[in-house]
Design an enzyme around this catalytic site. Structure first.
Site, PDB file in Angstrom:
ATOM      1  CE  LYS A 116      46.294  21.103  21.633  1.00 28.89           C
ATOM      2  NZ  LYS A 116      44.866  20.748  21.785  1.00 28.89           N
ATOM      3  CD  GLU A 137      41.990  22.548  22.916  1.00 27.84           C
ATOM      4  OE1 GLU A 137      42.823  23.351  23.322  1.00 27.84           O
ATOM      5  OE2 GLU A 137      42.151  21.326  23.024  1.00 27.84           O
ATOM      6  CE  LYS A 149      45.105  17.780  18.733  1.00 29.27           C
ATOM      7  NZ  LYS A 149      43.775  17.406  19.196  1.00 29.27           N
TER       8      LYS A 149
HETATM    9  N1  HSE Z   1      40.251  19.548  22.500  1.00 27.78           N
HETATM   10  C1  HSE Z   1      41.076  18.474  22.054  1.00 27.78           C
HETATM   11  C2  HSE Z   1      40.199  17.354  21.521  1.00 27.78           C
HETATM   12  C3  HSE Z   1      41.953  18.005  23.190  1.00 27.78           C
HETATM   13  O1  HSE Z   1      38.969  17.453  21.648  1.00 27.78           O
HETATM   14  O2  HSE Z   1      40.705  16.408  20.941  1.00 27.78           O
HETATM   15  C4  HSE Z   1      43.213  17.325  22.776  1.00 27.78           C
HETATM   16  O3  HSE Z   1      44.039  18.105  21.958  1.00 27.78           O
END
Ligand code: HSE
Length: 333
Positions: A122, A206, A221
């Protein structure tokens, strides 16, 4: 089609597994095969100019933690990419949301070398989307990134392909599974810290969960959607972000008394770019629970269209990569 796999963590290994699982499907339905000719992880690499044996590479990784016999010895991935001929770079290395990191260098290098790219990384997109799209166009390359937003949830191709011809007025969604899990567990009375611990144990968070709970992952996003769907040349730094760390059990209880839940909502339109906790009526499409992601696309002709799915996971994210690979294969026919 020959692919080079940068990153061999959960998602990278999922890609290799899915390519093995779908070998016959690809042959039967597309009269095609996808061979991995190179793979790199943080300490090693493996190359076979014809095709690497998937079972062997996966077994080596399980047994030794390495993807192959060659030590990287500090070699950048770009140097290893140049050791073999490939058609598509699949970029799945750990994301760097501060400056794009090695993933950004790899994507730039592949595009500048005339290779197509599929990325679920990303950071590079959230920081440099306009420059990368331009580089792809200048070099006649295809840049695909379905799995970067919502993992298995097909939001990018939904907007570009299935909703072609419609004006997309806005997208509002739950774009971070970790936050949604925490907030759903808080709905049942669990304290924030315990809910976060559970989310980490599920493997959704993450590497640094601050990126999840401060809203930064969701903001990346939102920035990708803004560029891709709304043609807005923005970066994650343009997104107004509030995370969920200030949400108290009292606030959750007060919301519940009014028939509401608190959810972390990302919103993007021609003039909005925001991630913030919002009150959502129970039963609303955006009031989902657990680690699911969801997005509600508001269109001029069809009204709201809602899609949801698993926002992370080994085969789930790899499924988005497979669909991007097939799309590239079809375009290159
Ligand atoms: N850490 C992200 C989440 C993983 O919890 O959605 C996917 O991008």
């Amino acid at each position: 089609m020959k692919v080079f796999l940068s990153g061999f963590g959960t998602v990278g290994q999922g890609v290799f597994e899915i390519l093995l699982l779908k070998e016959k499907y690809l042959k039967d339905n597309y009269d095609a095969s996808i061979s991995v000719v190179g793979v790199v992880d943080s300490s090693s690499f493996n190359i076979d100019k014809k095709s690497l044996c998937g079972f062997c590479v996966l077994a080596t990784k399980t047994n030794s933690g390495k993807c192959g016999p060659n030590a990287r010895d500090g070699k950048p991935v770009t140097e290893i990419m140049d050791m073999t001929d490939y058609d598509v770079l699949i970029e799945t290395s750990p994301t760097d949301i501060e400056n794009g990191g090695e993933g950004l260098a790899n994507i730039r290098h592949a595009l500048a070398s005339g290779k197509d790219v599929v990325t679920v990384n990303k950071g590079p997109l959230a920081l440099e989307y306009p420059a990368l799209a331009k580089l792809a166009e200048e070099n006649g390359c295809i840049l695909k990134y379905e799995g970067s937003v919502g993992g298995a949830m097909p939001i990018i191709s939904l907007c570009h392909t299935a909703l072609a011809g419609q004006r997309i007025k806005s997208i509002r969604g739950i774009l971070n599974g970790t936050c949604n899990y925490i907030l759903s567990r808080m709905d049942t009375g669990l304290p924030f810290s315990q809910a976060l611990r559970e989310a980490q144990q599920l493997g959704y968070a993450e590497a640094d969960p601050t990126y999840d709970i401060e809203g930064i992952d969701a903001a990346s996003k939102v920035a990708i959607l803004a560029n891709s769907i709304f043609d807005r040349a923005v970066t994650i730094r343009d997104v107004s972000v509030t995370g969920i760390t200030a949400i108290t059990p009292e606030a959750v209880a007060m919301a519940a008394e009014r028939g509401m839940v608190i959810r972390l909502i990302g919103e993007v339109s021609d003039d909005r770019l925001e991630v913030a906790p919002r009150l959502v009526p129970k039963g609303h499409a955006l009031a989902i629970s657990g680690t699911l992601n969801t997005a509600q696309v508001l269109t001029d002709l069809a009204g709201p269209i809602t899609v949801s799915g698993r926002g992370a996971g080994k085969h789930e994210t790899a499924s988005a990569i497979l669909s991007d690979l097939i799309s590239i294969m079809e375009s290159r026919k």
